[in-house]
Design a protein around this motif. Structure first.
Motif, PDB file in Angstrom:
ATOM      1  N   LYS A  19      58.769 -11.290 114.398  1.00 53.29           N
ATOM      2  CA  LYS A  19      57.442 -11.663 115.124  1.00 53.29           C
ATOM      3  C   LYS A  19      56.425 -11.892 114.195  1.00 53.29           C
ATOM      4  CE  LYS A  19      58.934  -7.674 118.271  1.00 53.29           C
ATOM      5  NZ  LYS A  19      58.589  -6.648 118.815  1.00 53.29           N
ATOM      6  N   LEU A  20      56.517 -12.222 112.632  1.00 56.29           N
ATOM      7  CA  LEU A  20      55.646 -12.458 111.905  1.00 56.29           C
ATOM      8  C   LEU A  20      55.271 -13.926 111.952  1.00 56.29           C
ATOM      9  CD1 LEU A  20      57.124 -10.824 108.709  1.00 56.29           C
ATOM     10  CD2 LEU A  20      55.091 -10.093 110.035  1.00 56.29           C
ATOM     11  N   PRO A  21      53.676 -13.940 111.742  1.00 52.42           N
ATOM     12  CA  PRO A  21      53.395 -15.257 111.756  1.00 52.42           C
ATOM     13  C   PRO A  21      53.764 -16.225 110.702  1.00 52.42           C
ATOM     14  CG  PRO A  21      51.592 -13.795 111.070  1.00 52.42           C
ATOM     15  CD  PRO A  21      52.889 -13.068 111.293  1.00 52.42           C
ATOM     16  N   PRO A  22      53.434 -17.515 110.640  1.00 52.37           N
ATOM     17  CA  PRO A  22      54.127 -18.497 109.831  1.00 52.37           C
ATOM     18  C   PRO A  22      53.925 -17.932 108.240  1.00 52.37           C
ATOM     19  CG  PRO A  22      52.939 -19.598 111.493  1.00 52.37           C
ATOM     20  CD  PRO A  22      52.625 -18.360 111.570  1.00 52.37           C
ATOM     21  N   THR A  23      52.682 -17.248 108.049  1.00 54.73           N
ATOM     22  CA  THR A  23      52.593 -16.736 106.671  1.00 54.73           C
ATOM     23  C   THR A  23      52.122 -15.344 106.895  1.00 54.73           C
ATOM     24  OG1 THR A  23      50.194 -17.335 106.382  1.00 54.73           O
ATOM     25  CG2 THR A  23      51.833 -18.779 105.494  1.00 54.73           C
ATOM     26  N   THR A  24      52.335 -14.380 106.135  1.00 49.89           N
ATOM     27  CA  THR A  24      52.024 -13.153 106.077  1.00 49.89           C
ATOM     28  C   THR A  24      51.657 -12.531 104.714  1.00 49.89           C
ATOM     29  OG1 THR A  24      52.727 -10.768 106.939  1.00 49.89           O
ATOM     30  CG2 THR A  24      54.263 -11.987 105.387  1.00 49.89           C
ATOM     31  N   VAL A  44      54.027 -11.105  92.296  1.00 48.73           N
ATOM     32  CA  VAL A  44      53.220 -12.464  92.677  1.00 48.73           C
ATOM     33  C   VAL A  44      52.438 -12.798  91.521  1.00 48.73           C
ATOM     34  CG1 VAL A  44      51.524 -13.082  94.092  1.00 48.73           C
ATOM     35  CG2 VAL A  44      53.043 -11.866  95.267  1.00 48.73           C
ATOM     36  N   ARG A  45      51.582 -12.140  90.659  1.00 45.94           N
ATOM     37  CA  ARG A  45      50.823 -12.384  89.725  1.00 45.94           C
ATOM     38  C   ARG A  45      51.871 -12.969  88.494  1.00 45.94           C
ATOM     39  NH1 ARG A  45      48.588  -7.384  90.563  1.00 45.94           N
ATOM     40  NH2 ARG A  45      46.991  -7.495  92.029  1.00 45.94           N
ATOM     41  N   THR A  46      52.939 -12.624  88.411  1.00 41.99           N
ATOM     42  CA  THR A  46      53.668 -13.076  87.396  1.00 41.99           C
ATOM     43  C   THR A  46      54.579 -14.060  87.674  1.00 41.99           C
ATOM     44  OG1 THR A  46      55.498 -11.164  87.590  1.00 41.99           O
ATOM     45  CG2 THR A  46      53.692 -10.867  85.951  1.00 41.99           C
ATOM     46  N   GLY A  47      54.641 -14.536  88.875  1.00 44.87           N
ATOM     47  CA  GLY A  47      55.340 -15.517  89.290  1.00 44.87           C
ATOM     48  C   GLY A  47      56.805 -15.052  89.584  1.00 44.87           C
ATOM     49  N   LYS A  48      57.182 -13.991  89.880  1.00 41.75           N
ATOM     50  CA  LYS A  48      58.455 -13.398  90.217  1.00 41.75           C
ATOM     51  C   LYS A  48      58.643 -13.038  91.509  1.00 41.75           C
ATOM     52  CE  LYS A  48      59.070 -12.582  85.276  1.00 41.75           C
ATOM     53  NZ  LYS A  48      59.245 -11.789  84.137  1.00 41.75           N
ATOM     54  N   CYS A  51      60.228 -14.870  96.771  1.00 39.70           N
ATOM     55  CA  CYS A  51      60.211 -15.930  97.873  1.00 39.70           C
ATOM     56  C   CYS A  51      58.809 -16.745  97.678  1.00 39.70           C
ATOM     57  CB  CYS A  51      60.514 -15.564  99.389  1.00 39.70           C
ATOM     58  SG  CYS A  51      59.240 -14.326  99.935  1.00 39.70           S
ATOM     59  N   GLN A  52      58.535 -17.577  98.390  1.00 33.01           N
ATOM     60  CA  GLN A  52      57.306 -18.593  98.234  1.00 33.01           C
ATOM     61  C   GLN A  52      56.167 -18.083  98.557  1.00 33.01           C
ATOM     62  OE1 GLN A  52      57.561 -22.267 100.462  1.00 33.01           O
ATOM     63  NE2 GLN A  52      56.018 -23.004  99.364  1.00 33.01           N
ATOM     64  N   VAL A  53      55.243 -18.104  97.694  1.00 30.47           N
ATOM     65  CA  VAL A  53      53.867 -17.473  97.597  1.00 30.47           C
ATOM     66  C   VAL A  53      52.815 -18.477  97.579  1.00 30.47           C
ATOM     67  CG1 VAL A  53      52.156 -15.838  96.734  1.00 30.47           C
ATOM     68  CG2 VAL A  53      54.585 -15.108  96.884  1.00 30.47           C
ATOM     69  N   TYR A  60      46.564 -14.096  98.316  1.00 31.69           N
ATOM     70  CA  TYR A  60      47.875 -14.952  98.369  1.00 31.69           C
ATOM     71  C   TYR A  60      48.460 -14.668  99.740  1.00 31.69           C
ATOM     72  CZ  TYR A  60      47.589 -14.419  93.432  1.00 31.69           C
ATOM     73  OH  TYR A  60      47.233 -14.187  92.150  1.00 31.69           O
ATOM     74  N   ARG A  61      49.558 -15.699 100.140  1.00 27.99           N
ATOM     75  CA  ARG A  61      50.262 -15.488 101.485  1.00 27.99           C
ATOM     76  C   ARG A  61      51.649 -15.832 101.368  1.00 27.99           C
ATOM     77  NH1 ARG A  61      47.894 -12.658 105.473  1.00 27.99           N
ATOM     78  NH2 ARG A  61      49.021 -13.983 106.929  1.00 27.99           N
ATOM     79  N   VAL A  62      52.314 -15.065 101.900  1.00 24.15           N
ATOM     80  CA  VAL A  62      53.967 -15.304 101.609  1.00 24.15           C
ATOM     81  C   VAL A  62      54.487 -15.956 102.774  1.00 24.15           C
ATOM     82  CG1 VAL A  62      56.256 -14.346 101.489  1.00 24.15           C
ATOM     83  CG2 VAL A  62      53.946 -13.237 100.489  1.00 24.15           C
ATOM     84  N   VAL A  63      55.243 -17.213 102.735  1.00 22.12           N
ATOM     85  CA  VAL A  63      55.618 -18.089 103.594  1.00 22.12           C
ATOM     86  C   VAL A  63      56.856 -17.303 104.488  1.00 22.12           C
ATOM     87  CG1 VAL A  63      56.915 -20.225 103.997  1.00 22.12           C
ATOM     88  CG2 VAL A  63      54.931 -20.189 102.125  1.00 22.12           C
TER      89      VAL A  63
END
Length: 85
Positions: A19-24, A44-48, A51-53, A60-63
């Motif tokens: 039910k989530l939108p395209p990004t959350t 997120v801040r360390t790039g780890k 999944c895609q952010v 930030y949004r998560v795909v």
């Protein structure tokens, strides 16, 4: 857009993910992996983050599609009660 999580309860089910939108938001995506807000933002801040952010303004949004791919959530999944992670 608000900073409030898309889903307002602690445990996400597969049905919730579908039910989530395209990004959350990062907090909701982190809960899908069983982690808290602080750990999710740290990854997120360390790039780890697993999944895609994407950066969106000052946040930030998560795909969602990538979140579901990493968690193995597909179209043929029981959506009512199964926990996401």
């Amino acid at each position: 857009m608000t900073d409030k999580p898309a889903i307002d309860h602690r445990t996400l089910t597969v049905g919730d993910l579908l039910k989530l939108p395209p990004t959350t938001d990062v907090e909701t995506a982190g809960r899908a992996f069983g982690m808290g807000r602080t750990k999710a933002y740290q990854l997120v801040r360390t790039g780890k983050f697993p999944c895609q952010v994407v950066e969106c303004g000052a946040g930030y949004r998560v795909v969602t599609a990538d979140l579901m791919r990493v968690l193995g959530v597909g179209q043929n999944t029981d959506t009512d009660h199964a926990p996401a992670a």
